[in-house]
Design a protein around this motif. Structure first.
Motif, PDB file in Angstrom:
ATOM      1  N   GLU A   1       0.535  -1.316  -0.463  1.00  0.00           N
ATOM      2  CA  GLU A   1       0.163  -0.132   0.345  1.00  0.00           C
ATOM      3  C   GLU A   1       0.834   0.988   0.046  1.00  0.00           C
ATOM      4  O   GLU A   1       1.887   1.114   0.661  1.00  0.00           O
ATOM      5  CB  GLU A   1      -0.874   0.031   1.455  1.00  0.00           C
ATOM      6  CG  GLU A   1      -1.723  -1.211   1.293  1.00  0.00           C
ATOM      7  CD  GLU A   1      -2.838  -0.791   2.394  1.00  0.00           C
ATOM      8  OE1 GLU A   1      -4.510  -1.478   2.275  1.00  0.00           O
ATOM      9  OE2 GLU A   1      -2.747  -0.026   3.393  1.00  0.00           O
ATOM     10  N   THR A   2       0.286   2.027  -0.395  1.00  0.00           N
ATOM     11  CA  THR A   2       0.446   3.657  -0.583  1.00  0.00           C
ATOM     12  C   THR A   2       0.019   5.040   0.328  1.00  0.00           C
ATOM     13  O   THR A   2      -1.111   4.813   0.872  1.00  0.00           O
ATOM     14  CB  THR A   2       1.210   4.708  -1.893  1.00  0.00           C
ATOM     15  OG1 THR A   2       1.582   3.805  -2.722  1.00  0.00           O
ATOM     16  CG2 THR A   2       1.597   6.048  -1.713  1.00  0.00           C
ATOM     17  N   VAL A   3       0.668   4.903   1.728  1.00  0.00           N
ATOM     18  CA  VAL A   3       0.180   5.839   2.439  1.00  0.00           C
ATOM     19  C   VAL A   3       0.566   7.488   2.418  1.00  0.00           C
ATOM     20  O   VAL A   3       1.876   7.764   1.886  1.00  0.00           O
ATOM     21  CB  VAL A   3       0.739   5.766   3.760  1.00  0.00           C
ATOM     22  CG1 VAL A   3       0.464   6.774   4.973  1.00  0.00           C
ATOM     23  CG2 VAL A   3      -0.051   4.656   3.702  1.00  0.00           C
ATOM     24  N   ALA A   4       0.254   8.741   2.192  1.00  0.00           N
ATOM     25  CA  ALA A   4       0.894   9.718   1.936  1.00  0.00           C
ATOM     26  C   ALA A   4       0.167  10.744   2.787  1.00  0.00           C
ATOM     27  O   ALA A   4      -0.881  10.622   3.719  1.00  0.00           O
ATOM     28  CB  ALA A   4       0.465  10.333   0.358  1.00  0.00           C
ATOM     29  N   LEU A   5       1.744  11.905   3.259  1.00  0.00           N
ATOM     30  CA  LEU A   5       1.376  12.648   4.377  1.00  0.00           C
ATOM     31  C   LEU A   5       1.614  14.140   3.362  1.00  0.00           C
ATOM     32  O   LEU A   5       2.566  14.635   2.290  1.00  0.00           O
ATOM     33  CB  LEU A   5       3.145  12.442   5.391  1.00  0.00           C
ATOM     34  CG  LEU A   5       3.369  10.479   5.610  1.00  0.00           C
ATOM     35  CD1 LEU A   5       4.473  10.988   6.761  1.00  0.00           C
ATOM     36  CD2 LEU A   5       2.521  10.270   6.586  1.00  0.00           C
ATOM     37  N   VAL A   6       0.616  14.115   4.131  1.00  0.00           N
ATOM     38  CA  VAL A   6       0.242  16.019   3.607  1.00  0.00           C
ATOM     39  C   VAL A   6       0.327  16.784   4.800  1.00  0.00           C
ATOM     40  O   VAL A   6      -0.345  16.820   5.330  1.00  0.00           O
ATOM     41  CB  VAL A   6      -0.844  16.449   2.449  1.00  0.00           C
ATOM     42  CG1 VAL A   6      -0.716  15.285   1.786  1.00  0.00           C
ATOM     43  CG2 VAL A   6      -2.188  15.768   3.593  1.00  0.00           C
ATOM     44  N   GLY A   7       0.882  18.307   4.140  1.00  0.00           N
ATOM     45  CA  GLY A   7       0.303  19.468   5.269  1.00  0.00           C
ATOM     46  C   GLY A   7       0.946  20.726   4.927  1.00  0.00           C
ATOM     47  O   GLY A   7       2.424  20.266   4.388  1.00  0.00           O
ATOM     48  N   HIS A   8       1.334  21.442   5.200  1.00  0.00           N
ATOM     49  CA  HIS A   8       1.728  22.746   5.440  1.00  0.00           C
ATOM     50  C   HIS A   8       2.679  22.334   6.250  1.00  0.00           C
ATOM     51  O   HIS A   8       3.237  21.243   6.664  1.00  0.00           O
ATOM     52  CB  HIS A   8       0.455  24.071   6.182  1.00  0.00           C
ATOM     53  CG  HIS A   8      -0.369  24.036   5.466  1.00  0.00           C
ATOM     54  ND1 HIS A   8      -0.563  24.451   4.268  1.00  0.00           N
ATOM     55  CD2 HIS A   8      -1.895  23.943   6.269  1.00  0.00           C
ATOM     56  CE1 HIS A   8      -1.927  24.509   4.265  1.00  0.00           C
ATOM     57  NE2 HIS A   8      -2.813  24.579   4.953  1.00  0.00           N
ATOM     58  N   THR A   9       3.840  23.429   5.678  1.00  0.00           N
ATOM     59  CA  THR A   9       5.374  23.518   5.657  1.00  0.00           C
ATOM     60  C   THR A   9       5.137  23.122   7.913  1.00  0.00           C
ATOM     61  O   THR A   9       4.743  24.252   8.719  1.00  0.00           O
ATOM     62  CB  THR A   9       5.913  24.362   6.143  1.00  0.00           C
ATOM     63  OG1 THR A   9       6.101  24.419   4.423  1.00  0.00           O
ATOM     64  CG2 THR A   9       7.245  24.727   6.742  1.00  0.00           C
ATOM     65  N   GLY A  10       6.717  22.131   8.478  1.00  0.00           N
ATOM     66  CA  GLY A  10       6.542  22.531   9.916  1.00  0.00           C
ATOM     67  C   GLY A  10       4.949  21.507  10.311  1.00  0.00           C
ATOM     68  O   GLY A  10       4.883  21.491  11.684  1.00  0.00           O
TER      69      GLY A  10
ATOM     70  N   LEU B   1       7.462   1.208  -9.819  1.00  0.00           N
ATOM     71  CA  LEU B   1       7.845   1.485  -8.577  1.00  0.00           C
ATOM     72  C   LEU B   1       7.239   1.123  -7.308  1.00  0.00           C
ATOM     73  O   LEU B   1       7.998  -0.426  -6.567  1.00  0.00           O
ATOM     74  CB  LEU B   1       8.992   2.243  -8.204  1.00  0.00           C
ATOM     75  CG  LEU B   1       9.625   2.866  -7.315  1.00  0.00           C
ATOM     76  CD1 LEU B   1      10.629   1.667  -7.588  1.00  0.00           C
ATOM     77  CD2 LEU B   1      10.131   3.482  -7.208  1.00  0.00           C
ATOM     78  N   ARG B   2       6.469   1.136  -7.197  1.00  0.00           N
ATOM     79  CA  ARG B   2       5.530   1.460  -5.907  1.00  0.00           C
ATOM     80  C   ARG B   2       4.591  -0.407  -5.830  1.00  0.00           C
ATOM     81  O   ARG B   2       4.525  -1.025  -4.388  1.00  0.00           O
ATOM     82  CB  ARG B   2       4.041   2.205  -5.670  1.00  0.00           C
ATOM     83  CG  ARG B   2       4.957   3.631  -5.465  1.00  0.00           C
ATOM     84  CD  ARG B   2       4.373   4.766  -4.903  1.00  0.00           C
ATOM     85  NE  ARG B   2       2.571   4.610  -5.496  1.00  0.00           N
ATOM     86  CZ  ARG B   2       2.412   5.864  -6.461  1.00  0.00           C
ATOM     87  NH1 ARG B   2       3.565   6.733  -6.575  1.00  0.00           N
ATOM     88  NH2 ARG B   2       1.806   6.155  -7.117  1.00  0.00           N
ATOM     89  N   LYS B   3       4.375  -1.095  -7.012  1.00  0.00           N
ATOM     90  CA  LYS B   3       4.108  -1.875  -7.447  1.00  0.00           C
ATOM     91  C   LYS B   3       4.704  -3.700  -6.200  1.00  0.00           C
ATOM     92  O   LYS B   3       6.622  -3.182  -6.589  1.00  0.00           O
ATOM     93  CB  LYS B   3       3.475  -3.212  -8.410  1.00  0.00           C
ATOM     94  CG  LYS B   3       2.722  -2.214  -8.966  1.00  0.00           C
ATOM     95  CD  LYS B   3       2.721  -2.288 -10.496  1.00  0.00           C
ATOM     96  CE  LYS B   3       1.555  -1.690 -11.251  1.00  0.00           C
ATOM     97  NZ  LYS B   3       1.484  -2.328 -12.450  1.00  0.00           N
ATOM     98  N   GLY B   4       4.417  -3.726  -5.635  1.00  0.00           N
ATOM     99  CA  GLY B   4       4.973  -5.007  -4.078  1.00  0.00           C
ATOM    100  C   GLY B   4       5.806  -4.617  -3.263  1.00  0.00           C
ATOM    101  O   GLY B   4       6.533  -5.097  -2.284  1.00  0.00           O
ATOM    102  N   ARG B   5       5.952  -2.973  -3.592  1.00  0.00           N
ATOM    103  CA  ARG B   5       6.340  -1.960  -1.530  1.00  0.00           C
ATOM    104  C   ARG B   5       5.496  -1.531  -1.154  1.00  0.00           C
ATOM    105  O   ARG B   5       4.634  -0.392  -1.887  1.00  0.00           O
ATOM    106  CB  ARG B   5       7.209  -1.537  -2.482  1.00  0.00           C
ATOM    107  CG  ARG B   5       8.620  -2.369  -3.288  1.00  0.00           C
ATOM    108  CD  ARG B   5      10.048  -0.941  -4.351  1.00  0.00           C
ATOM    109  NE  ARG B   5      11.026  -2.110  -4.496  1.00  0.00           N
ATOM    110  CZ  ARG B   5      11.110  -2.043  -6.272  1.00  0.00           C
ATOM    111  NH1 ARG B   5      10.272  -1.728  -6.501  1.00  0.00           N
ATOM    112  NH2 ARG B   5      12.390  -2.954  -6.080  1.00  0.00           N
ATOM    113  N   THR B   6       5.650  -1.485  -0.114  1.00  0.00           N
ATOM    114  CA  THR B   6       4.930  -0.084   0.571  1.00  0.00           C
ATOM    115  C   THR B   6       5.281   1.086   0.821  1.00  0.00           C
ATOM    116  O   THR B   6       7.138   1.417   1.023  1.00  0.00           O
ATOM    117  CB  THR B   6       5.166  -0.804   2.166  1.00  0.00           C
ATOM    118  OG1 THR B   6       4.738  -2.605   2.227  1.00  0.00           O
ATOM    119  CG2 THR B   6       4.057   0.053   2.811  1.00  0.00           C
TER     120      THR B   6
END
Length: 579
Positions: free
Chosen positions: A364-373, A519-524
């Motif tokens: 799976e792919t987990v994305a982290l988003v947010g403002h600076t800091g 690249l993400r296939k089969g990889r966390t």
């Protein structure tokens, strides 16, 4: 004394060289006292009563010449053996210091200027070479002082005691100099470190300096630091000029006056042989001259002690990189990642991350988003074990991350940073990072996988094209593609992308998106997203604010909530994109 004893510990491995130097120093001292004795015998036995023949003259000349040659040989052996031992000890210090730097945690480098570190590894370690040379001066001086006094005592007990009476004055001068000069040298070393820091900063930031026309300000600040360093050098020169050779030369002159006066008084009542006076004055010179060398060397001694203290501050620093559990031997097989109520503070007091919890299942792919800091990079830093987290747990394949040996983590976790650093060498060595187990075919396959081959194969030497320090001849996008290839060539189980496409233009980004999907296939994958359009297919998106997860879900779920993620996406893409 503690620093001195510890520095001497680095010479133990080379005791044979130092023992050879000691023996040579003893023989040299013996030769030095023998030469005046030869001339004394010639003067008093043959020259005084005019009984010298040609054979006697040639015999004494040959004997004296032989003594001079022996003296030169002993000096060579003494200096060569001692200095080679000292150089090898210096090499060990520099090697240990360099190894230590690579065990320190990121927090140490956050708090210590790079120029200061460079100064300690280069300037301070070089000073230790002069420091050990001081020991040679002291050893030679002691041999010379003792042997000269013994010969003076044999010639005349009373006058020898007159000369010995100057010893307390010599010792007091040495003590006073060591007390005063240590402060001067410590301050001088600190200013030199500041100077190196300024120089390092100005070179690294030369582009910004020129862009914002900061040359005058930077030059003014450097000149101010340089003037402070000059002031400390002046204090050192003034101290050395007053308390070193002039004091010894004054005491030697007074000692010679006392000796000649004593022999003059004796000659009023008794005959004094000229050879005895000559030999005695030579022994007085041999008694005081080594003191001059020893006092001159004290400046290096104090400088070495200060340099040693600065080196040991690094060697004793406990800001180590996070340690794994004893006996850690786990292996990453699936690549599942789980954060359980993790909190973290860079300074150990003020938390940057608060109660972070999420799961990234294998593939799976987990994305982290947010403002600076908001804490995105901090999550990456603790997961990569650059920093030790505070409370909570980080699990990989349902085991504590500290159960995995560090080589296993580094091999199975592939990290691509926003700013790609290129090493001096060629493209091939930068992709394989000098790992000779990676073949040329693997390097080329990795480059092709991320489509870096398209610009590499246009270069004159292709994969052997030269890379200067930092890779400044390549564009940001090209450097980032090489960074992708560097990560892919190791075939990691877990992929970590820290805003990896932030410095890539839209055309280049489009070109590698398909490669990233493959690249993400089969990889966390854990990805910090700068452009929200690149994480639409993420299995889980975490929205962070001030170190807390405030929203979580897929791209569509978060847009439907019309919360923080909705506002960020609208700001980047506009209402049309959402519709």
């Amino acid at each position: 004394m503690r620093i001195f004893v510890r520095l001497m510990g680095y010479t133990k491995l080379y005791w044979r060289q130092f023992l050879g130097a000691l023996l040579a120093a003893g023989l040299l001292a013996g030769t030095n006292v023998a030469l005046p004795y030869i001339l004394q015998e010639f003067m008093d036995r043959y020259l005084q009563n005019k009984s010298a023949t040609v054979q006697i003259l040639l015999g004494f000349a040959a004997l004296y010449a032989f003594g001079v040659v022996l003296k030169a040989v002993f000096q060579f052996i003494q200096n060569f053996a001692f200095l080679m031992g000292a150089e090898r000890g210096l090499e060990d210090v520099r090697r240990e210091l360099f190894r230590k730097l690579h065990t320190l945690g990121m927090r140490y480098f956050d708090q210590t200027p790079a120029g200061s570190i460079v100064s300690r590894v280069t300037n301070d370690t070089m000073t230790l070479g002069d420091f050990w040379n001081v020991l040679l001066s002291v050893i030679v001086g002691l041999f010379s002082v003792v042997s000269s006094f013994v010969m003076m005592w044999n010639l005349n007990h009373r006058i020898a005691l007159y000369v010995l009476a100057f010893m307390p004055l010599l010792l007091f001068a040495i003590w006073y100099y060591s007390q005063y000069s240590s402060k001067v040298y410590r301050h001088m070393r600190e200013k030199l470190s500041e100077l190196n820091t300024k120089l390092n900063e100005s070179i690294e930031g030369i582009g910004i300096i020129q862009q914002f026309r900061q040359e005058k300000r930077i030059t003014k600040e450097f000149e101010a630091t340089n003037e402070d360093y000059l002031a400390t050098r002046k204090a050192m020169i003034r101290t050395n000029s007053l308390l070193l050779s002039p004091i010894i030369n004054l005491l030697y002159s007074l000692g010679l006056v006392v000796v000649l006066w004593a022999f003059g008084v004796m000659s009023l009542d008794n005959f004094v042989a000229a050879g005895v006076v000559y030999a005695f004055t030579q022994y007085v010179a041999n008694f005081f001259n080594p003191m001059t060398n020893m006092m001159d060397s004290l400046s290096f001694f104090q400088d070495g002690i200060v340099a040693g203290s600065r080196i040991f501050r690094i060697l004793d620093d406990q800001e180590y990189a996070p340690a794994q559990n004893p006996g850690a031997d786990a292996t990453i097989t699936k690549g599942k990642i789980e954060f359980r109520h993790v909190s973290f503070a860079y300074d150990g007091k003020h938390d940057i991350l608060h109660d972070i919890s999420f799961i990234a299942n294998p593939g799976e792919t987990v994305a982290l988003v947010g403002h600076t800091g908001s804490g995105k990079s901090s999550i990456i830093n603790v997961m990569m074990r650059f920093y030790e987290f505070g409370t909570g747990e980080i699990l990989i394949d349902d085991r504590d991350i500290r159960d995995y040996p560090m080589p296993e983590l580094r091999q199975k976790l592939g990290l691509v940073l926003q700013d790609s650093f290129m090493f001096y060498g060629d493209i091939s060595s930068n992709i394989r990072l000098f790992n000779q187990d990676i073949t040329d075919e693997q390097v080329q396959a990795a480059a092709k996988f991320v489509q870096a081959d398209q610009f590499i194969e246009k270069l004159p030497h292709q994969y052997h094209a030269r890379v200067i320090e930092g890779g400044s001849q390549f564009s940001s996008g090209e450097r980032q593609l090489l960074s992708f290839a560097r990560t892919i060539v190791t075939n990691p189980k877990i992929l970590v992308l820290d805003e990896a496409t932030a410095n890539i233009d839209t055309e280049t980004e489009t070109m590698i998106q398909e490669g990233l999907r493959r690249l993400r296939k089969g990889r966390t994958s854990i990805a910090i997203a700068h452009r929200l359009s690149t994480i639409k297919d993420a299995n889980l998106i975490l929205v962070l604010d001030a170190g807390r997860i405030i929203e979580r879900g897929t791209h569509e779920e978060l847009l439907a909530k019309k919360g923080r993620y909705f506002d960020m996406y609208e700001l980047q893409n506009g209402d049309t994109a959402i519709e």
